[in-house]
Scaffold this active site. Structure first.
Site, PDB file in Angstrom:
ATOM      1  N   LYS A 290       1.025  -1.313   0.110  1.00 26.51           N
ATOM      2  CA  LYS A 290       0.135  -0.013   0.017  1.00 26.51           C
ATOM      3  C   LYS A 290       0.841   1.161   0.092  1.00 26.51           C
ATOM      4  CE  LYS A 290      -4.591   0.946   2.182  1.00 26.51           C
ATOM      5  NZ  LYS A 290      -5.379   0.434   2.850  1.00 26.51           N
ATOM      6  N   GLU A 377     -19.941  -4.504  10.062  1.00 28.47           N
ATOM      7  CA  GLU A 377     -20.924  -3.665  10.910  1.00 28.47           C
ATOM      8  C   GLU A 377     -22.001  -4.571  11.404  1.00 28.47           C
ATOM      9  OE1 GLU A 377     -19.554  -3.022   7.751  1.00 28.47           O
ATOM     10  OE2 GLU A 377     -18.833  -1.141   7.917  1.00 28.47           O
ATOM     11  N   ARG A 405     -25.895  -1.076   6.557  1.00 29.57           N
ATOM     12  CA  ARG A 405     -25.544  -2.661   6.646  1.00 29.57           C
ATOM     13  C   ARG A 405     -26.177  -3.360   7.585  1.00 29.57           C
ATOM     14  NH1 ARG A 405     -20.347  -4.720   3.630  1.00 29.57           N
ATOM     15  NH2 ARG A 405     -21.514  -3.753   1.836  1.00 29.57           N
TER      16      ARG A 405
HETATM   17  C1  LIG Z   1     -19.471  -1.463   4.703  1.00 27.17           C
HETATM   18  C2  LIG Z   1     -18.273  -0.665   4.821  1.00 27.17           C
HETATM   19  N1  LIG Z   1     -17.522  -0.216   5.902  1.00 27.17           N
HETATM   20  C3  LIG Z   1     -16.392   0.487   6.174  1.00 27.17           C
HETATM   21  C4  LIG Z   1     -15.970   0.910   5.006  1.00 27.17           C
HETATM   22  C5  LIG Z   1     -14.779   2.054   4.897  1.00 27.17           C
HETATM   23  N2  LIG Z   1     -13.597   1.265   4.136  1.00 27.17           N
HETATM   24  C6  LIG Z   1     -13.235   1.813   2.940  1.00 27.17           C
HETATM   25  S1  LIG Z   1     -11.976   1.051   2.348  1.00 27.17           S
HETATM   26  C7  LIG Z   1     -11.721   0.141   3.553  1.00 27.17           C
HETATM   27  C8  LIG Z   1     -10.605  -0.620   3.889  1.00 27.17           C
HETATM   28  C9  LIG Z   1     -10.361  -1.640   2.559  1.00 27.17           C
HETATM   29  O1  LIG Z   1      -9.273  -2.514   2.885  1.00 27.17           O
HETATM   30  P1  LIG Z   1      -8.918  -3.328   1.844  1.00 27.17           P
HETATM   31  O2  LIG Z   1     -10.074  -4.074   1.193  1.00 27.17           O
HETATM   32  O3  LIG Z   1      -7.894  -4.530   2.362  1.00 27.17           O
HETATM   33  O4  LIG Z   1      -8.443  -2.736   0.543  1.00 27.17           O
HETATM   34  P2  LIG Z   1      -7.074  -1.497   0.736  1.00 27.17           P
HETATM   35  O5  LIG Z   1      -7.799  -0.340   0.903  1.00 27.17           O
HETATM   36  O6  LIG Z   1      -6.042  -2.141   1.709  1.00 27.17           O
HETATM   37  O7  LIG Z   1      -6.721  -1.985  -0.709  1.00 27.17           O
HETATM   38  C10 LIG Z   1     -12.727   0.335   4.703  1.00 27.17           C
HETATM   39  C11 LIG Z   1     -12.733  -0.139   6.044  1.00 27.17           C
HETATM   40  C12 LIG Z   1     -16.615   0.656   3.780  1.00 27.17           C
HETATM   41  N3  LIG Z   1     -16.153   1.335   2.473  1.00 27.17           N
HETATM   42  N4  LIG Z   1     -17.683   0.130   3.538  1.00 27.17           N
END
Ligand SMILES: Cc1ncc(C[n+]2csc(CCOP(=O)(O)OP(=O)(O)O)c2C)c(N)n1
Length: 645
Positions: A290, A377, A405
């Site tokens: 990242k 959630e 959700r």
């Molecule tokens: C239901 C929901 N909860 C929280 C989020 C906030 N959120 C956006 S990206 C993310 C982390 C995603 O991590 P990952 O899937 O590993 O992708 P990366 O950003 O590391 O590439 C979160 C918690 C969201 N988008 N949707």
């Protein structure tokens, strides 16, 4: 980042109009393309803010996907879709459109079916890609067509229940699905939970690394390569020795491939080609960094997951103007930490958003009373319900949009059992740069109808602390909504007040018009009242509603009885919102009052440069509201208009 002056020319990115141009590049040109993409990502997000870390990590992966597959015939479904910037740059959405990323008229920060034929499925919430891709692959099978469907999921997507539900259904639904597990070990914060530890173990395990070499060996021993692959896979499956039958994904019936170095073009190409020709569902485990290419983003992955504008040289965020009041999330997090220190029964719960919600204060101050459950959630709310049965006072800090959700858990597990769980719903109202997936415009409508719920919104940061304090004493569930960003700058009392539940606060008396305003709209209401009084000589009062449920009916009816025009103001859709609660209460009391409701229309509001631009686009600027209220007043009192003239 390298100095762009030192780059070889000609520039490659500017010539990319679509995936065909990406395919036309020679392999030795790809590192230069990756470098140019990274420079563009940094330049644009430094100015506009955005998900820089995740996108810097998927540059090679996205380029490789576009070289191996044929979008839009083959379809990529990106989970969350916050990492889709590179995909945009390679699918005809670069240049000025991309430079206005997250601004009015520019590219969205997520993917939308309406933005491009290359976005077959939109998203903004996490955990949806695998299910959606499985539906698309199954539709393809039923239609008898041949395209590939590729789900690109982050490691944190596997903390979502819905991803696991999809995983449970893959083999019973299709024989052909490609899942890319983009594993960078981070959610927004460090990824959590047993699956994350498991991924970490297999990433470093020698057995799995060997599988990668098997793909290499396969390509070496069969110059005809991919054409042979289907036969080879079938043969190896029959002899049961090709894939080690031990990865979690294999237990679910997917072939596991990897781990693959997600920054090695050649390894990516070979593994994706291989996956493309498998006749079983396959998961390619890709390891990425990242923030790759920007030192500050590598050093601070959480901050640079979704960054506000920053200095591209130093990574420093643009400083808020001196004297800017504190963010509501920090006020909430600090207050909760104070309360939790005094009461060990208080537990703070986040679904993978410790810093965004302000719960990072609790994590640092009272770690034993803090839980990050991952992007889960539904579980967060049920977990809180369980804690509440044993005398704990859980506080679920979940953005308004993400609480959607967990709606069944809110009703079935918390409200029905009248358990004392407090919900702190940040980002209620607009999240302007993010757009419709992130606006918190529906929570009042989905909560007002839930029995036992107390629903409130503070006018400022001091009242937010009072509401938290009050909610922690309720016998049942309390919901506090508040917007993104800074408070109003009022001092925060040392000792919070316990508010009288269901009582509004009259801030300004008036006899012509009474504005009932909710939350942050109170400030707008006060300005509007002042303007109507000085410019139009009207007597305009303002009520800080505080509670949407229970509503202060007694005060409302007393106003309706003697004030000719009531105005409601809310940062929420009109359907089912605060103004609806007001007109329902008046109707139930058979009170024929005139009510002008100000709120968002029955539309998904797009992203925009800021709140002001979006309000203006929907006729909700302060001037628009002033005009509307005055017109309604004049409509009700035509004689007074002529007298004034
Ligand atoms: C239901 C929901 N909860 C929280 C989020 C906030 N959120 C956006 S990206 C993310 C982390 C995603 O991590 P990952 O899937 O590993 O992708 P990366 O950003 O590391 O590439 C979160 C918690 C969201 N988008 N949707």
């Amino acid at each position: 980042m390298n100095d762009s002056a030192s780059l070889p020319s000609p520039r490659l990115l500017a010539a990319i109009r679509g995936p065909a141009d990406v395919k036309a590049l020679a392999p030795e040109q790809l590192p230069q393309l990756a470098q140019e993409i990274r420079e563009e990502l940094v330049a644009v997000t430094a100015k506009n803010g955005g998900h820089i870390g995740p996108n810097l990590g998927v540059v090679e992966l996205t380029v490789a996907l576009h070289r191996v597959f044929d979008s839009p015939e083959d379809q990529f479904v990106f989970d969350v879709a916050h990492q889709g910037y590179v995909h945009k740059l390679l699918t005809g959405r670069g240049g000025d459109f991309f430079r206005k990323l997250r601004q009015s008229g520019g590219a969205s920060g997520f993917l939308y079916r309406s933005e491009s034929a290359h976005d077959p499925f939109g998203a903004g919430h996490a955990g949806t890609a695998l299910s959606a891709a499985l539906g698309m692959a199954t539709a393809r099978d039923l239609n008898g067509t041949d395209e590939h469907v590729v789900a690109v999921c982050g490691d944190a997507a596997f903390t979502c229940g819905v991803t696991l539900e999809a995983l449970n259904n893959v083999v019973s639904s299709t024989k052909r699905l490609i899942v890319i597990l983009n594993d960078n070990e981070w959610s927004i914060a460090k990824n959590v939970g047993a699956i994350s530890s498991y991924l970490n173990r297999i990433s470093t395990s020698r057995t799995y690394n060997k599988l990668h070499h098997d793909v290499e060996a396969f390509f070496k021993s069969f110059p005809a390569g991919v054409e042979m692959n289907r036969v080879y896979t079938k043969w190896k499956r029959e002899t049961k020795d090709f894939f080690v039958e031990s990865s979690l994904f294999e237990k679910f019936g997917l072939r596991y491939l990897g781990p693959v170095d997600g920054h090695d073009f050649d390894a990516l190409r070979k593994n994706l080609e291989f996956a493309k020709h498998c006749d079983v569902p396959v998961l390619v485990h890709v390891l990425t960094k990242k923030g790759k290419g920007l030192e500050a983003a590598i050093a601070h992955p959480e901050k640079f997951h979704g960054a506000s504008p920053f200095d591209p040289e130093t990574g420093e965020s643009k400083k808020a103007a001196p004297g800017t009041p504190p963010n509501l999330q920090d006020v909430f997090g600090q207050a909760l930490t104070r309360f939790a220190r005094a009461n060990p029964k208080i537990i703070g719960i986040t679904g993978a958003m410790p810093s965004g919600t302000g719960l990072s204060h609790l994590a640092a101050g009272v770690p034993k009373q803090f839980f990050d459950v991952g992007i889960a959630e539904e579980h967060a709310v049920l977990f809180a319900a369980g804690l509440a049965t044993k005398g704990f006072r859980p506080v679920c800090a979940i953005y308004s949009t993400f609480l959607q959700r967990a709606y069944d858990q809110v009703i079935h597990d918390v409200a029905l059992q009248n358990l004392p769980v407090t919900f702190c719903m940040d980002r209620a109202g607009l999240s302007p740069n993010d757009g419709p997936t992130h606006h918190g415009l529906f929570d009042l409508a989905y909560l007002r109808c839930v029995p036992n719920a107390t629903v409130m919104q503070p006018k400022d940061e001091d009242e937010l602390v009072d509401m938290l304090h009050t909610s922690l004493q309720l016998p049942g569930p309390g919901f506090i909504r508040y917007p993104r960003g800074a408070g109003t700058g009022v001092p925060i009392k040392e000792q919070p007040a316990t508010l009288a539940v269901g009582h509004a606060e009259v801030l300004r008396e008036g006899s012509n018009i009474m504005i009932w305003a909710l939350g942050a709209m109170v400030q707008d209401a006060l300005k509007l009242a002042e303007r109507l009084s000085t410019e139009e000589h009207l007597s305009v009062g303002v009520v800080n509603a505080r509670f949407v449920k229970p509503l202060d009916r007694a005060l409302l009816l007393s106003h309706a009885a003697c004030i000719p025009l009531l105005v409601t103001m809310e940062d929420h859709v009109l359907a089912g919102g605060f103004g609806s609660a007001v007109i329902e209460a008046l109707q139930d009391a058979e009170c024929p009052a005139a009510v002008e409701r100000v709120g968002w229309p029955d539309k998904f509001v797009e992203h925009g440069s800021n709140v002001e631009t979006l309000r203006a686009a929907y006729g909700l600027s302060p001037d628009d509201i002033h005009r509307r209220v005055l017109a309604r007043w004049r409509n009700l009192h035509p004689q007074q208009v002529s007298a004034d003239v």
